[in-house]
Design an enzyme around this catalytic site. Structure first.
Site, short mmCIF file in Angstrom:
data_model
loop_
_atom_site.label_atom_id
_atom_site.label_comp_id
_atom_site.label_asym_id
_atom_site.label_seq_id
_atom_site.Cartn_x
_atom_site.Cartn_y
_atom_site.Cartn_z
CG HIS A 91 53.22 43.45 28.67
ND1 HIS A 91 54.11 42.92 29.68
CD2 HIS A 91 53.76 43.02 27.40
CE1 HIS A 91 55.38 42.48 29.13
NE2 HIS A 91 55.11 42.42 27.89
CE1 TYR A 126 51.47 44.14 38.08
CE2 TYR A 126 53.95 44.02 38.38
CZ TYR A 126 52.98 43.66 37.83
OH TYR A 126 52.83 42.55 37.02
#
Length: 200
Positions: free
Chosen positions: A64, A133
């Protein structure tokens, strides 16, 4: 003295970050992010959002990226084990189309910093993985881009995964060595290779 060790990788813009872990019979403590230490290591990014996901064994998320609002990502695993991958999509880069992968686990506590201009994905190798993240830009709906996880032009060697490429990103016919089925979203199974996605 800084609490992190920053290692540059063969592809410019990718870094492994290892924290100093302070442990005793009670457990451990570590700094997972320190702006001053990062700046001292030459990384002066600004994070705007923290994300966390949970995935089960055999889940592959990716590859992605955001098209108009690219994100830098600082990724780590707090539970389980994943193989994490970045692919260079910077068309003026000498390593365009090249990939780098690293195993991130709750034990090794490594973090992977992926600069803007890369596609990102990971494969879950443990029963469950929790993935955290930080990103340098917000999520922009409608700005998502993606690449086929198994594009032979990129040639990612996903560990513990067996199967035969059949000219698509379908998970059909793929599994982990222990028999766990490869699990991709419907959307990720329709992604195209790098040459079909980027026609310069």
């Amino acid at each position: 003295m800084g609490q992190i060790k920053v290692s540059k990788l063969p592809i410019e813009g990718l870094y492994i970050i290892e924290p100093t872990v302070h442990g005793d019979d009670r457990g451990y403590f570590m700094e997972t992010y320190n702006q001053n230490d990062m700046k001292e290591a030459g990384l002066d990014m600004k994070f705007v959002q923290d994300n966390q996901s949970m995935s089960t064994k055999g889940v592959l998320r990716g590859l992605h990226f955001q098209k108009e609002f690219p994100q830098g990502k600082l990724v780590r695993v707090i539970k389980g084990r994943v193989f994490d991958v970045a692919v260079d999509l910077r068309k003026d880069s000498k390593t365009y189309g090249k990939w780098y992968g690293v195993e991130l686990t709750e034990e090794n506590k490594k973090q992977f910093y992926i600069s803007e201009g890369f596609a990102h994905g990971f494969l879950v190798l443990s029963d469950v993985a929790e993935f955290c993240y930080k990103v340098t830009d917000f999520y922009h709906p409608g700005d998502e881009g993606g690449l086929a996880w198994n594009d032979p032009k990129i040639g990612i060697k996903w560990p513990e995964l067996v199967g035969e490429y059949k000219n698509s990103a379908s998970a059909e016919g793929y599994k982990l060595e222990d028999g766990s089925k490869l699990n991709l979203s419907e959307k990720d199974q329709k992604l195209l290779g790098i040459e079909d996605t980027f026609k310069f």
